[in-house]
Design an enzyme around this catalytic site. Sequence first.
Site, PDB file in Angstrom:
ATOM      1  N   LYS A 113       4.857   4.063  -9.811  1.00  0.00           N
ATOM      2  CA  LYS A 113       3.546   4.015  -9.139  1.00  0.00           C
ATOM      3  C   LYS A 113       2.417   3.794 -10.146  1.00  0.00           C
ATOM      4  O   LYS A 113       1.467   3.051  -9.881  1.00  0.00           O
ATOM      5  CB  LYS A 113       3.335   5.313  -8.359  1.00  0.00           C
ATOM      6  CG  LYS A 113       4.319   5.462  -7.187  1.00  0.00           C
ATOM      7  CD  LYS A 113       4.333   6.888  -6.663  1.00  0.00           C
ATOM      8  CE  LYS A 113       5.234   7.024  -5.448  1.00  0.00           C
ATOM      9  NZ  LYS A 113       5.523   8.426  -5.114  1.00  0.00           N
ATOM     10  N   GLY A 154       1.848   7.507  -0.945  1.00  0.00           N
ATOM     11  CA  GLY A 154       2.118   7.669   0.490  1.00  0.00           C
ATOM     12  C   GLY A 154       1.013   7.142   1.375  1.00  0.00           C
ATOM     13  O   GLY A 154       0.729   5.944   1.398  1.00  0.00           O
ATOM     14  N   GLY A 164       6.579  11.379   3.216  1.00  0.00           N
ATOM     15  CA  GLY A 164       6.871  11.784   4.588  1.00  0.00           C
ATOM     16  C   GLY A 164       6.759  10.605   5.535  1.00  0.00           C
ATOM     17  O   GLY A 164       6.124   9.592   5.228  1.00  0.00           O
ATOM     18  N   ILE A 203      -2.257   7.607   1.271  1.00  0.00           N
ATOM     19  CA  ILE A 203      -3.615   7.390   0.716  1.00  0.00           C
ATOM     20  C   ILE A 203      -3.821   5.884   0.494  1.00  0.00           C
ATOM     21  O   ILE A 203      -3.013   5.254  -0.189  1.00  0.00           O
ATOM     22  CB  ILE A 203      -3.794   8.106  -0.650  1.00  0.00           C
ATOM     23  CG1 ILE A 203      -3.420   9.584  -0.545  1.00  0.00           C
ATOM     24  CG2 ILE A 203      -5.218   7.933  -1.167  1.00  0.00           C
ATOM     25  CD1 ILE A 203      -3.448  10.311  -1.896  1.00  0.00           C
ATOM     26  N   VAL A 242       2.420   3.402  -3.256  1.00  0.00           N
ATOM     27  CA  VAL A 242       1.747   4.371  -4.136  1.00  0.00           C
ATOM     28  C   VAL A 242       1.020   5.434  -3.324  1.00  0.00           C
ATOM     29  O   VAL A 242       0.195   5.106  -2.456  1.00  0.00           O
ATOM     30  CB  VAL A 242       0.721   3.665  -5.066  1.00  0.00           C
ATOM     31  CG1 VAL A 242       0.108   4.675  -6.030  1.00  0.00           C
ATOM     32  CG2 VAL A 242       1.372   2.525  -5.844  1.00  0.00           C
ATOM     33  N   GLU A 272       0.823  -1.226   0.000  1.00  0.00           N
ATOM     34  CA  GLU A 272       0.000   0.000   0.000  1.00  0.00           C
ATOM     35  C   GLU A 272       0.848   1.264   0.000  1.00  0.00           C
ATOM     36  O   GLU A 272       0.537   2.248  -0.695  1.00  0.00           O
ATOM     37  CB  GLU A 272      -0.924  -0.008   1.231  1.00  0.00           C
ATOM     38  CG  GLU A 272      -1.867   1.157   1.325  1.00  0.00           C
ATOM     39  CD  GLU A 272      -2.901   1.181   0.200  1.00  0.00           C
ATOM     40  OE1 GLU A 272      -2.765   2.053  -0.666  1.00  0.00           O
ATOM     41  OE2 GLU A 272      -3.821   0.348   0.177  1.00  0.00           O
TER      42      GLU A 272
HETATM   43  P1  NAP Z   1      15.870   6.294   3.906  1.00  0.00           P
HETATM   44  O1  NAP Z   1      15.437   7.375   4.809  1.00  0.00           O
HETATM   45  O2  NAP Z   1      17.090   6.485   3.097  1.00  0.00           O
HETATM   46  O3  NAP Z   1      16.017   4.957   4.778  1.00  0.00           O
HETATM   47  C1  NAP Z   1      16.642   3.797   4.304  1.00  0.00           C
HETATM   48  C2  NAP Z   1      16.971   2.925   5.491  1.00  0.00           C
HETATM   49  O4  NAP Z   1      17.524   1.707   5.011  1.00  0.00           O
HETATM   50  C3  NAP Z   1      18.006   3.533   6.448  1.00  0.00           C
HETATM   51  O5  NAP Z   1      17.651   3.262   7.769  1.00  0.00           O
HETATM   52  C4  NAP Z   1      19.301   2.824   6.064  1.00  0.00           C
HETATM   53  O6  NAP Z   1      20.201   2.684   7.156  1.00  0.00           O
HETATM   54  C5  NAP Z   1      18.765   1.449   5.678  1.00  0.00           C
HETATM   55  N1  NAP Z   1      19.655   0.771   4.746  1.00  0.00           N
HETATM   56  C6  NAP Z   1      20.033   1.171   3.517  1.00  0.00           C
HETATM   57  N2  NAP Z   1      20.861   0.264   2.964  1.00  0.00           N
HETATM   58  C7  NAP Z   1      21.012  -0.733   3.875  1.00  0.00           C
HETATM   59  C8  NAP Z   1      21.750  -1.931   3.908  1.00  0.00           C
HETATM   60  N3  NAP Z   1      22.527  -2.295   2.886  1.00  0.00           N
HETATM   61  N4  NAP Z   1      21.660  -2.704   4.991  1.00  0.00           N
HETATM   62  C9  NAP Z   1      20.884  -2.348   6.039  1.00  0.00           C
HETATM   63  N5  NAP Z   1      20.148  -1.212   6.065  1.00  0.00           N
HETATM   64  C10 NAP Z   1      20.214  -0.411   4.994  1.00  0.00           C
HETATM   65  O7  NAP Z   1      14.707   5.921   2.872  1.00  0.00           O
HETATM   66  P2  NAP Z   1      13.143   6.156   3.059  1.00  0.00           P
HETATM   67  O8  NAP Z   1      12.807   7.532   2.582  1.00  0.00           O
HETATM   68  O9  NAP Z   1      12.700   5.731   4.394  1.00  0.00           O
HETATM   69  O10 NAP Z   1      12.577   5.180   1.924  1.00  0.00           O
HETATM   70  C11 NAP Z   1      12.499   3.795   2.124  1.00  0.00           C
HETATM   71  C12 NAP Z   1      11.596   3.173   1.050  1.00  0.00           C
HETATM   72  O11 NAP Z   1      10.287   3.722   1.166  1.00  0.00           O
HETATM   73  C13 NAP Z   1      12.018   3.444  -0.390  1.00  0.00           C
HETATM   74  O12 NAP Z   1      11.700   2.328  -1.177  1.00  0.00           O
HETATM   75  C14 NAP Z   1      11.140   4.627  -0.792  1.00  0.00           C
HETATM   76  O13 NAP Z   1      10.922   4.687  -2.188  1.00  0.00           O
HETATM   77  C15 NAP Z   1       9.874   4.277  -0.059  1.00  0.00           C
HETATM   78  N6  NAP Z   1       8.989   5.405   0.232  1.00  0.00           N
HETATM   79  C16 NAP Z   1       9.480   6.529   0.807  1.00  0.00           C
HETATM   80  C17 NAP Z   1       8.621   7.563   1.136  1.00  0.00           C
HETATM   81  C18 NAP Z   1       9.111   8.822   1.788  1.00  0.00           C
HETATM   82  O14 NAP Z   1       8.303   9.746   1.961  1.00  0.00           O
HETATM   83  N7  NAP Z   1      10.381   8.921   2.169  1.00  0.00           N
HETATM   84  C19 NAP Z   1       7.248   7.417   0.875  1.00  0.00           C
HETATM   85  C20 NAP Z   1       6.772   6.231   0.273  1.00  0.00           C
HETATM   86  C21 NAP Z   1       7.654   5.231  -0.026  1.00  0.00           C
HETATM   87  P3  NAP Z   1      20.862   3.973   7.857  1.00  0.00           P
HETATM   88  O15 NAP Z   1      19.753   4.661   8.567  1.00  0.00           O
HETATM   89  O16 NAP Z   1      21.878   3.423   8.787  1.00  0.00           O
HETATM   90  O17 NAP Z   1      21.446   4.795   6.747  1.00  0.00           O
HETATM   91  N1  HSE Z   2       9.765  10.394  -3.304  1.00  0.00           N
HETATM   92  C1  HSE Z   2       8.395  10.034  -3.236  1.00  0.00           C
HETATM   93  C2  HSE Z   2       7.529  11.239  -3.466  1.00  0.00           C
HETATM   94  C3  HSE Z   2       8.093   9.416  -1.910  1.00  0.00           C
HETATM   95  O1  HSE Z   2       8.036  12.366  -3.354  1.00  0.00           O
HETATM   96  O2  HSE Z   2       6.358  11.084  -3.782  1.00  0.00           O
HETATM   97  C4  HSE Z   2       6.694   8.844  -1.817  1.00  0.00           C
HETATM   98  O3  HSE Z   2       6.555   7.731  -2.635  1.00  0.00           O
END
Ligand code: NAP
Ligand code: HSE
Length: 437
Positions: free
Chosen positions: A205, A134, A302, A136, A132, A129
């Site tokens: 997405k 965030g 976020g 929603i 795509v 979920e």
């Molecule tokens: P992020 O802040 O960069 O967090 C990534 C996490 O993974 C960090 O805790 C990092 O460790 C850990 N990590 C990375 N490589 C690793 C490895 N080789 N071994 C163990 N741990 C590892 O990324 P995020 O923004 O949370 O995004 C995570 C996922 O959610 C992505 O697929 C993104 O597309 C998706 N997503 C993000 C958002 C958003 O708003 N940010 C929204 C929807 C979906 P460290 O903390 O030690 O660096």
């Molecule tokens: N980087 C993505 C965005 C995170 O800005 O929409 C949520 O999927």
Amino acid sequence: MSVVKVGLLGLGTVGGGTLKVLSRNAREISRRAGCDIEVAIAAVRDINKARLCDTDGITITSNPQDVVEHPEVKVVVELIGGEDLARSLVMTAIANGKHVVTANKALIAKHGNEIFAEAQKKGVMVAFEAAVAGGIPIIKAIREGLAGNHIEWLAGIINGTGNFILTEMRDKGRDFADVLSEAQSLGYAEADPTFDVEGIDAAHKLTILAAIAFGIPLQFEKVYTEGISQITQEDVDYAEQLGYRIKHLGLARNTDQGIELRVHPTLIPCKRLIANVDGVMNAVLVKGDAVGPTLYYGAGAGAEPTASAVVADVIDVVRTLTSDPENRVPHLAFQADSLSDRPILPMEKVETAYYLRMQAEDKPGVLADVTRILGSLNISIEALVQKEPKGETQLATVIMLTHRVLEENMNKAIKNIEALASITGRVMRIRVEHLSK
Ligand code: NAP
Ligand code: HSE
């Protein structure tokens, strides 16, 4: 009450948010799930990094294999992002009989067909979920809430970073690079922010949305993708003057000829609700034959908005732990052996309206040449505005809105217009969608 143990891969923006929400709402979550949900182990890259979330009682490891091999973990939550490592960890988790929850759209869009097939063989769930829009619950809405409909089309603002940039440019006249850097510091952007601004993230997405809306396999490589980095303040202003707003839209349409899958900047009439979705907010408009148009709105990125979707998936998985795999909602909404092979249309065969902006010499006959080229390709003009030359330049800015036409005709027209001696530079083209039917 029984306890289900969860393993987290990643404690970054989304992983940290997930831990916080699981802990803050633990009692209500237990009442919903019918058992306690406990994070037993979490993998990070740097175990010495200070964390904003409380990790007391959780084993922290820098080896993600510890999570997917953990004997007590029933649900692995993949929040490290990227493709290769994430794919290998998810496949190992599935092979070990663990359910998976992920927010990773790149992983699902590019490897989902393989992942779901393996998950089905092993009788485990893969929930996505948060991948795509965030927070929603759009996957659930389409897969379950609209299951009685033939879905005709969907259109969404499905990248929070891109929408944040376009909104700040429009409202505050801010510089593109400056707003992008703010989006990165707020945790909205992808690890590689070109995924956000060049439309790759939105294409991931859209691939997922189209699959569950139309019952087709995931086909990321067939999405036409254009980013927002070419959009200028000038275009944002002219669009407003014409009663439109520029949004970075993902569009999937089920036509008689095939399926349109496209991500590009789009002019939308200001009066549409979706044109007024600003900042990091996302919205998805879905048109079903029975229900008509429906609109889903909320934060698109976020920590906690995304965690909201991740935790809902964990609860969903936990609730169905005792149900037979055959009785669960299919991963891609349609039964795996009933997916359709309808073709995805190449962009040249897509029909849409256009906004055109060009720099023309301010002399008699120039507009006649341009309109003759358009007319010869069956392109009819809906509106035309000419702005007087500014400063030293003798070039007038000409802005046009056209009626709908095949993209291949517009490509030819633009090539011929750019070849005119009286036209300087490239013709800026932005597609226009009215989203009314
Ligand atoms: P992020 O802040 O960069 O967090 C990534 C996490 O993974 C960090 O805790 C990092 O460790 C850990 N990590 C990375 N490589 C690793 C490895 N080789 N071994 C163990 N741990 C590892 O990324 P995020 O923004 O949370 O995004 C995570 C996922 O959610 C992505 O697929 C993104 O597309 C998706 N997503 C993000 C958002 C958003 O708003 N940010 C929204 C929807 C979906 P460290 O903390 O030690 O660096
Ligand atoms: N980087 C993505 C965005 C995170 O800005 O929409 C949520 O999927």
